[in-house]
Design a protein around this motif. Structure first.
Motif, PDB file in Angstrom:
ATOM      1  N   TYR A   1       3.931  21.035  -7.132  1.00 39.79           N
ATOM      2  CA  TYR A   1       3.491  21.126  -5.738  1.00 39.79           C
ATOM      3  C   TYR A   1       2.575  19.960  -5.382  1.00 39.79           C
ATOM      4  N   ILE A   2       1.609  19.683  -6.254  1.00 41.68           N
ATOM      5  CA  ILE A   2       0.653  18.610  -5.996  1.00 41.68           C
ATOM      6  C   ILE A   2       1.342  17.250  -5.983  1.00 41.68           C
ATOM      7  N   MET A   3       2.279  17.019  -6.894  1.00 42.58           N
ATOM      8  CA  MET A   3       2.993  15.741  -6.912  1.00 42.58           C
ATOM      9  C   MET A   3       3.785  15.550  -5.624  1.00 42.58           C
ATOM     10  N   ARG A   4       4.399  16.600  -5.122  1.00 44.59           N
ATOM     11  CA  ARG A   4       5.127  16.487  -3.851  1.00 44.59           C
ATOM     12  C   ARG A   4       4.178  16.170  -2.710  1.00 44.59           C
ATOM     13  N   GLU A   5       3.021  16.814  -2.700  1.00 43.21           N
ATOM     14  CA  GLU A   5       2.032  16.537  -1.656  1.00 43.21           C
ATOM     15  C   GLU A   5       1.544  15.092  -1.744  1.00 43.21           C
ATOM     16  N   ARG A   6       1.331  14.604  -2.949  1.00 44.17           N
ATOM     17  CA  ARG A   6       0.863  13.226  -3.119  1.00 44.17           C
ATOM     18  C   ARG A   6       1.922  12.216  -2.701  1.00 44.17           C
ATOM     19  N   VAL A   7       3.169  12.494  -3.021  1.00 38.92           N
ATOM     20  CA  VAL A   7       4.255  11.614  -2.588  1.00 38.92           C
ATOM     21  C   VAL A   7       4.333  11.591  -1.063  1.00 38.92           C
ATOM     22  N   GLY A   8       4.197  12.768  -0.438  1.00 44.32           N
ATOM     23  CA  GLY A   8       4.235  12.829   1.020  1.00 44.32           C
ATOM     24  C   GLY A   8       3.105  12.040   1.660  1.00 44.32           C
ATOM     25  N   ARG A   9       1.908  12.157   1.108  1.00 43.49           N
ATOM     26  CA  ARG A   9       0.784  11.393   1.657  1.00 43.49           C
ATOM     27  C   ARG A   9       1.001   9.903   1.450  1.00 43.49           C
ATOM     28  N   ALA A  10       1.470   9.520   0.274  1.00 40.20           N
ATOM     29  CA  ALA A  10       1.705   8.101   0.000  1.00 40.20           C
ATOM     30  C   ALA A  10       2.741   7.527   0.957  1.00 40.20           C
ATOM     31  N   GLU A  11       3.804   8.265   1.201  1.00 42.63           N
ATOM     32  CA  GLU A  11       4.828   7.801   2.153  1.00 42.63           C
ATOM     33  C   GLU A  11       4.220   7.552   3.527  1.00 42.63           C
ATOM     34  N   ALA A  12       3.386   8.492   3.988  1.00 38.83           N
ATOM     35  CA  ALA A  12       2.778   8.343   5.308  1.00 38.83           C
ATOM     36  C   ALA A  12       1.857   7.125   5.361  1.00 38.83           C
ATOM     37  N   LEU A  13       1.098   6.898   4.303  1.00 31.63           N
ATOM     38  CA  LEU A  13       0.189   5.746   4.254  1.00 31.63           C
ATOM     39  C   LEU A  13       0.965   4.435   4.221  1.00 31.63           C
ATOM     40  N   ILE A  14       2.055   4.411   3.467  1.00 31.26           N
ATOM     41  CA  ILE A  14       2.860   3.183   3.382  1.00 31.26           C
ATOM     42  C   ILE A  14       3.500   2.877   4.727  1.00 31.26           C
ATOM     43  N   ARG A  15       4.028   3.907   5.392  1.00 28.82           N
ATOM     44  CA  ARG A  15       4.657   3.694   6.706  1.00 28.82           C
ATOM     45  C   ARG A  15       3.653   3.153   7.723  1.00 28.82           C
ATOM     46  N   SER A  16       2.394   3.594   7.604  1.00 24.94           N
ATOM     47  CA  SER A  16       1.379   3.167   8.572  1.00 24.94           C
ATOM     48  C   SER A  16       0.736   1.837   8.198  1.00 24.94           C
ATOM     49  N   GLY A  17       1.139   1.273   7.040  1.00 26.31           N
ATOM     50  CA  GLY A  17       0.557   0.009   6.599  1.00 26.31           C
ATOM     51  C   GLY A  17      -0.912   0.132   6.271  1.00 26.31           C
ATOM     52  N   ALA A  18      -1.279   1.243   5.616  1.00 25.91           N
ATOM     53  CA  ALA A  18      -2.690   1.563   5.404  1.00 25.91           C
ATOM     54  C   ALA A  18      -3.368   0.741   4.323  1.00 25.91           C
ATOM     55  N   GLY A  19      -2.613  -0.047   3.562  1.00 21.44           N
ATOM     56  CA  GLY A  19      -3.254  -0.838   2.512  1.00 21.44           C
ATOM     57  C   GLY A  19      -2.267  -1.248   1.443  1.00 21.44           C
ATOM     58  N   SER A  20      -2.787  -1.814   0.379  1.00 22.75           N
ATOM     59  CA  SER A  20      -1.955  -2.229  -0.746  1.00 22.75           C
ATOM     60  C   SER A  20      -1.453  -1.009  -1.501  1.00 22.75           C
ATOM     61  N   MET A  21      -0.498  -1.239  -2.425  1.00 21.09           N
ATOM     62  CA  MET A  21       0.008  -0.138  -3.227  1.00 21.09           C
ATOM     63  C   MET A  21      -1.106   0.502  -4.048  1.00 21.09           C
ATOM     64  N   ALA A  22      -2.020  -0.315  -4.553  1.00 23.14           N
ATOM     65  CA  ALA A  22      -3.134   0.231  -5.334  1.00 23.14           C
ATOM     66  C   ALA A  22      -4.013   1.125  -4.461  1.00 23.14           C
ATOM     67  N   GLU A  23      -4.268   0.704  -3.214  1.00 25.03           N
ATOM     68  CA  GLU A  23      -5.096   1.500  -2.310  1.00 25.03           C
ATOM     69  C   GLU A  23      -4.383   2.783  -1.904  1.00 25.03           C
TER      70      GLU A  23
END
Length: 304
Positions: A248-270
């Motif tokens: 469950y947590i891994m799915r939530e983390r993947v979902g948050r990461a996708e949203a951050l990447i789409r919004s251009g929120a920072g580098s992959m490390a960030e």
């Protein structure tokens, strides 16, 4: 391990004393350690050891807790192991359970490699939810499929430590619990075989996960929020949501990461840090396992 010239009963030659979470004894020689990972957080007093002896030898065991051990010799490797102790589950799978109170000797001819998950008596009692003297452990010769399942969980534990110097604490805790459950013959009296979380409990657990997604989340923390033991919580969470807390947590983390990447929120490390992954490479591995693509590949695929 501490070096000692003390006689172990096997010979008067120099030997090595050892002590793990669940046992102590002597070794005929010092092993090569691929991984030695004692837990310093989460589950108490549990150690995972991935080892190899380059030559034949022996070891003695005085078990106070519980140890689950598996041979990792390559198929067809020339070696022979003689277990004097009544601990073998299945010779074909090379899987053993060393129970509390066990005293014995293991001997092997030629190179020998294996993995051990060692639990202290306190850890066993806490996770099995019963005094150690009242816990029924799996009988020798149990179903071969169950033995294979335990072997694969030990392999997953080795991979988790090998792939990430600081593996996710929740994953490690979940694997520890899965192995313990696989060798406990029956659950503690009074526990349901298929428990559920109440709507309030599920809501509190999921809210905590969302609020702490960028930080380390442990089974013990989640279980404490809803007032349950770790083992009972994992069973109830899976029964209620259809997935384990880790999934469950891994799915939530993947979902948050996708949203951050789409919004251009920072580098992959960030993005990885804000989503709770230990590193960008750990995030990338999780994406590939869950969705079959890298984080950027997933986003590009959606935009195409």
């Amino acid at each position: 391990m501490d070096r000692t010239a003390e006689s172990s009963g096997e010979s008067s030659a120099e030997t090595f004393a050892y002590a793990t979470s669940g046992s102590a004894g002597h070794l005929s020689g010092r092993p090569e350690l691929t991984c030695y990972a004692p837990s310093d957080r989460g589950l108490p007093e549990v150690a995972f050891i991935d080892f190899r002896f380059p030559t034949g030898g022996w070891s003695t065991h005085a078990v106070t807790g519980l140890e689950v051990a598996a041979s990792t010799q390559p198929a067809g490797a020339h070696h022979a192991v003689d277990y004097e102790i009544a601990a073998r589950l299945t010779e074909r799978e090379g899987l053993l359970v060393r129970r509390p109170g066990l005293n014995g000797t293991t001997r092997w001819a030629g190179p020998y490699a294996g993995r051990v998950l060692s639990f202290s008596a306190a850890a066993v009692e806490r996770l099995a939810e019963a005094p150690i003297g009242k816990i029924a452990f799996a009988a020798d010769g149990r179903d071969l499929r169950a033995c294979r399942s335990t072997w694969h969980i030990l392999d997953a534990l080795a991979c988790a430590h090998r792939d990430d110097p600081s593996p996710d604490a929740l994953l490690i805790e979940s694997l520890h619990l899965a192995i313990l459950r696989s060798v406990v013959a029956a659950r503690a009296p009074g526990r349901s075989a298929a428990p559920d979380l109440s709507a309030s409990q599920a809501g509190r657990a999921c809210a905590y996960i969302r609020e702490h997604l960028d930080r380390e989340i442990t089974v013990s923390a989640l279980a404490g929020i809803v007032g349950l033991s770790e083992g009972y919580f994992i069973r109830a969470f899976r029964q209620t949501t259809g997935v384990t807390p880790y999934q469950y947590i891994m799915r939530e983390r993947v979902g948050r990461a996708e949203a951050l990447i789409r919004s251009g929120a920072g580098s992959m490390a960030e993005v990885a840090a804000r989503s709770g992954f230990t590193s960008a490479s750990a995030m990338s591995r999780t994406f590939r396992k869950l969705v079959g693509r890298s984080p950027t590949g997933r986003t590009a695929g959606r935009r195409a």
